[in-house]
Design a protein around this motif. Sequence first.
Motif, PDB file in Angstrom:
ATOM      1  N   CYS A 111       0.844  -1.184   0.000  1.00 33.45           N
ATOM      2  CA  CYS A 111       0.000   0.000   0.000  1.00 33.45           C
ATOM      3  C   CYS A 111       0.888   1.245   0.000  1.00 33.45           C
ATOM      4  O   CYS A 111       1.542   1.545   0.997  1.00 33.45           O
ATOM      5  CB  CYS A 111      -0.915  -0.029   1.218  1.00 33.45           C
ATOM      6  SG  CYS A 111      -2.178   1.223   1.202  1.00 33.45           S
ATOM      7  N   VAL A 112       0.928   1.951  -1.131  1.00 32.70           N
ATOM      8  CA  VAL A 112       1.772   3.145  -1.229  1.00 32.70           C
ATOM      9  C   VAL A 112       0.985   4.421  -0.946  1.00 32.70           C
ATOM     10  O   VAL A 112       1.572   5.494  -0.830  1.00 32.70           O
ATOM     11  CB  VAL A 112       2.499   3.231  -2.592  1.00 32.70           C
ATOM     12  CG1 VAL A 112       3.443   2.048  -2.752  1.00 32.70           C
ATOM     13  CG2 VAL A 112       1.532   3.326  -3.741  1.00 32.70           C
ATOM     14  N   ALA A 113      -0.341   4.313  -0.829  1.00 38.22           N
ATOM     15  CA  ALA A 113      -1.192   5.442  -0.447  1.00 38.22           C
ATOM     16  C   ALA A 113      -2.529   4.886   0.009  1.00 38.22           C
ATOM     17  O   ALA A 113      -2.945   3.817  -0.434  1.00 38.22           O
ATOM     18  CB  ALA A 113      -1.391   6.401  -1.616  1.00 38.22           C
ATOM     19  N   GLY A 114      -3.194   5.587   0.905  1.00 36.11           N
ATOM     20  CA  GLY A 114      -4.504   5.152   1.368  1.00 36.11           C
ATOM     21  C   GLY A 114      -4.412   3.963   2.307  1.00 36.11           C
ATOM     22  O   GLY A 114      -3.396   3.735   2.965  1.00 36.11           O
ATOM     23  N   SER A 115      -5.482   3.184   2.369  1.00 36.76           N
ATOM     24  CA  SER A 115      -5.525   2.007   3.231  1.00 36.76           C
ATOM     25  C   SER A 115      -6.650   1.093   2.782  1.00 36.76           C
ATOM     26  O   SER A 115      -7.508   1.482   1.994  1.00 36.76           O
ATOM     27  CB  SER A 115      -5.733   2.410   4.695  1.00 36.76           C
ATOM     28  OG  SER A 115      -7.018   2.966   4.891  1.00 36.76           O
ATOM     29  N   ASP A 142      -0.345 -18.946  -0.658  1.00 35.12           N
ATOM     30  CA  ASP A 142      -1.270 -19.580  -1.588  1.00 35.12           C
ATOM     31  C   ASP A 142      -2.264 -20.438  -0.816  1.00 35.12           C
ATOM     32  O   ASP A 142      -1.942 -21.001   0.225  1.00 35.12           O
ATOM     33  CB  ASP A 142      -0.509 -20.430  -2.617  1.00 35.12           C
ATOM     34  CG  ASP A 142       0.281 -21.546  -1.966  1.00 35.12           C
ATOM     35  OD1 ASP A 142      -0.282 -22.638  -1.795  1.00 35.12           O
ATOM     36  OD2 ASP A 142       1.461 -21.328  -1.637  1.00 35.12           O
ATOM     37  N   GLY A 143      -3.484 -20.459  -1.296  1.00 36.43           N
ATOM     38  CA  GLY A 143      -4.513 -21.307  -0.706  1.00 36.43           C
ATOM     39  C   GLY A 143      -5.240 -20.719   0.494  1.00 36.43           C
ATOM     40  O   GLY A 143      -6.182 -21.331   0.982  1.00 36.43           O
ATOM     41  N   ILE A 144      -4.838 -19.569   0.993  1.00 37.85           N
ATOM     42  CA  ILE A 144      -5.501 -18.995   2.167  1.00 37.85           C
ATOM     43  C   ILE A 144      -6.733 -18.196   1.705  1.00 37.85           C
ATOM     44  O   ILE A 144      -6.668 -17.435   0.745  1.00 37.85           O
ATOM     45  CB  ILE A 144      -4.545 -18.121   3.000  1.00 37.85           C
ATOM     46  CG1 ILE A 144      -5.116 -17.876   4.390  1.00 37.85           C
ATOM     47  CG2 ILE A 144      -4.220 -16.811   2.305  1.00 37.85           C
ATOM     48  CD1 ILE A 144      -4.109 -17.306   5.380  1.00 37.85           C
ATOM     49  N   HIS A 145      -7.838 -18.429   2.363  1.00 44.35           N
ATOM     50  CA  HIS A 145      -9.074 -17.739   2.018  1.00 44.35           C
ATOM     51  C   HIS A 145      -9.013 -16.310   2.539  1.00 44.35           C
ATOM     52  O   HIS A 145      -8.612 -16.076   3.680  1.00 44.35           O
ATOM     53  CB  HIS A 145     -10.282 -18.475   2.597  1.00 44.35           C
ATOM     54  CG  HIS A 145     -10.538 -19.769   1.911  1.00 44.35           C
ATOM     55  ND1 HIS A 145     -11.537 -19.940   0.991  1.00 44.35           N
ATOM     56  CD2 HIS A 145      -9.892 -20.959   1.974  1.00 44.35           C
ATOM     57  CE1 HIS A 145     -11.512 -21.170   0.527  1.00 44.35           C
ATOM     58  NE2 HIS A 145     -10.518 -21.811   1.114  1.00 44.35           N
ATOM     59  N   HIS A 146      -9.423 -15.373   1.684  1.00 44.06           N
ATOM     60  CA  HIS A 146      -9.347 -13.964   2.060  1.00 44.06           C
ATOM     61  C   HIS A 146     -10.343 -13.150   1.250  1.00 44.06           C
ATOM     62  O   HIS A 146     -10.976 -13.650   0.322  1.00 44.06           O
ATOM     63  CB  HIS A 146      -7.926 -13.431   1.844  1.00 44.06           C
ATOM     64  CG  HIS A 146      -7.496 -13.447   0.424  1.00 44.06           C
ATOM     65  ND1 HIS A 146      -7.052 -14.587  -0.203  1.00 44.06           N
ATOM     66  CD2 HIS A 146      -7.466 -12.478  -0.513  1.00 44.06           C
ATOM     67  CE1 HIS A 146      -6.746 -14.309  -1.454  1.00 44.06           C
ATOM     68  NE2 HIS A 146      -7.000 -13.024  -1.684  1.00 44.06           N
ATOM     69  N   ARG A 147     -10.472 -11.893   1.638  1.00 46.56           N
ATOM     70  CA  ARG A 147     -11.262 -10.910   0.912  1.00 46.56           C
ATOM     71  C   ARG A 147     -10.660  -9.539   1.211  1.00 46.56           C
ATOM     72  O   ARG A 147      -9.874  -9.398   2.153  1.00 46.56           O
ATOM     73  CB  ARG A 147     -12.736 -10.976   1.309  1.00 46.56           C
ATOM     74  CG  ARG A 147     -12.974 -10.803   2.797  1.00 46.56           C
ATOM     75  CD  ARG A 147     -14.408 -11.129   3.164  1.00 46.56           C
ATOM     76  NE  ARG A 147     -14.591 -10.886   4.592  1.00 46.56           N
ATOM     77  CZ  ARG A 147     -15.286 -11.658   5.391  1.00 46.56           C
ATOM     78  NH1 ARG A 147     -15.884 -12.740   4.908  1.00 46.56           N
ATOM     79  NH2 ARG A 147     -15.425 -11.386   6.667  1.00 46.56           N
ATOM     80  N   PHE A 148     -11.018  -8.553   0.402  1.00 51.86           N
ATOM     81  CA  PHE A 148     -10.439  -7.217   0.566  1.00 51.86           C
ATOM     82  C   PHE A 148     -11.530  -6.175   0.383  1.00 51.86           C
ATOM     83  O   PHE A 148     -12.440  -6.335  -0.431  1.00 51.86           O
ATOM     84  CB  PHE A 148      -9.354  -6.981  -0.489  1.00 51.86           C
ATOM     85  CG  PHE A 148      -8.766  -5.588  -0.441  1.00 51.86           C
ATOM     86  CD1 PHE A 148      -7.816  -5.252   0.517  1.00 51.86           C
ATOM     87  CD2 PHE A 148      -9.187  -4.615  -1.330  1.00 51.86           C
ATOM     88  CE1 PHE A 148      -7.304  -3.974   0.575  1.00 51.86           C
ATOM     89  CE2 PHE A 148      -8.667  -3.329  -1.291  1.00 51.86           C
ATOM     90  CZ  PHE A 148      -7.718  -3.013  -0.328  1.00 51.86           C
ATOM     91  N   THR A 149     -11.423  -5.097   1.148  1.00 53.14           N
ATOM     92  CA  THR A 149     -12.320  -3.957   0.969  1.00 53.14           C
ATOM     93  C   THR A 149     -11.639  -2.673   1.418  1.00 53.14           C
ATOM     94  O   THR A 149     -10.577  -2.703   2.023  1.00 53.14           O
ATOM     95  CB  THR A 149     -13.662  -4.175   1.709  1.00 53.14           C
ATOM     96  OG1 THR A 149     -14.600  -3.225   1.225  1.00 53.14           O
ATOM     97  CG2 THR A 149     -13.470  -4.035   3.204  1.00 53.14           C
ATOM     98  N   LEU A 150     -12.281  -1.581   1.098  1.00 57.21           N
ATOM     99  CA  LEU A 150     -11.786  -0.258   1.481  1.00 57.21           C
ATOM    100  C   LEU A 150     -12.630   0.294   2.619  1.00 57.21           C
ATOM    101  O   LEU A 150     -13.812  -0.046   2.737  1.00 57.21           O
ATOM    102  CB  LEU A 150     -11.858   0.691   0.287  1.00 57.21           C
ATOM    103  CG  LEU A 150     -11.016   0.292  -0.913  1.00 57.21           C
ATOM    104  CD1 LEU A 150     -11.282   1.251  -2.062  1.00 57.21           C
ATOM    105  CD2 LEU A 150      -9.545   0.294  -0.551  1.00 57.21           C
ATOM    106  N   PRO A 151     -12.055   1.180   3.423  1.00 58.55           N
ATOM    107  CA  PRO A 151     -12.867   1.833   4.447  1.00 58.55           C
ATOM    108  C   PRO A 151     -13.919   2.716   3.776  1.00 58.55           C
ATOM    109  O   PRO A 151     -13.684   3.246   2.705  1.00 58.55           O
ATOM    110  CB  PRO A 151     -11.873   2.681   5.233  1.00 58.55           C
ATOM    111  CG  PRO A 151     -10.538   2.446   4.650  1.00 58.55           C
ATOM    112  CD  PRO A 151     -10.670   1.593   3.445  1.00 58.55           C
ATOM    113  N   ARG A 152     -15.042   2.868   4.401  1.00 57.84           N
ATOM    114  CA  ARG A 152     -16.097   3.751   3.872  1.00 57.84           C
ATOM    115  C   ARG A 152     -15.919   5.129   4.436  1.00 57.84           C
ATOM    116  O   ARG A 152     -15.475   5.358   5.473  1.00 57.84           O
ATOM    117  CB  ARG A 152     -17.462   3.220   4.250  1.00 57.84           C
ATOM    118  CG  ARG A 152     -17.822   2.022   3.420  1.00 57.84           C
ATOM    119  CD  ARG A 152     -19.114   2.306   2.734  1.00 57.84           C
ATOM    120  NE  ARG A 152     -19.435   1.172   1.901  1.00 57.84           N
ATOM    121  CZ  ARG A 152     -19.965   1.339   0.723  1.00 57.84           C
ATOM    122  NH1 ARG A 152     -20.204   2.493   0.247  1.00 57.84           N
ATOM    123  NH2 ARG A 152     -20.254   0.305  -0.001  1.00 57.84           N
TER     124      ARG A 152
END
Length: 152
Positions: A111-115, A142-152
């Motif tokens: 992450c070079v900017a934001g979060s 590899d193989g690890i379950h994950h998800r990603f989102t941004l702060p609102r």
Amino acid sequence: MCGNSASSLRRIPKKKSFNHGTWMLVTKTRLPHHREPNEFVFGPTSFGVLSWRLDADNYETDEELKKIREERGYSCVDFGEVFPEKLPNYEEKIKDIFEEHFHTDEEIRYCVAGSGYFDVRDHNDRWIHVWVKKGGMIVLPDGIHHRFTLPR
């Protein structure tokens, strides 16, 4: 903008909780909900997640990043700008990456900017909520379950 692949790496000391604000999730949400009281996780490497704290302002010339890229065999870099004004079909894409998934290769994010928030499922089937902000680099195995989102 959380860009893919490398930049300068400063190892997070093992004695601290995951220095990006990590806690166990209670709900599947885009908000930073966590257990009350906070239940911080010590040692995310116990389920294979690696993390560094880097100098995002100097990622192009950072010798520490160069060293880690060489040691880990990271040879390419690409950038993803996850902002409504920069990413076509923003709302659709943000929903897609918030769906639980896994990859057959490591996922490397710097992450070079934001979060943003990575939710990672540990070996006990608990969701660990990781706030990655400017200067944070995370490697999901590899193989690890994950998800990603941004702060609102």
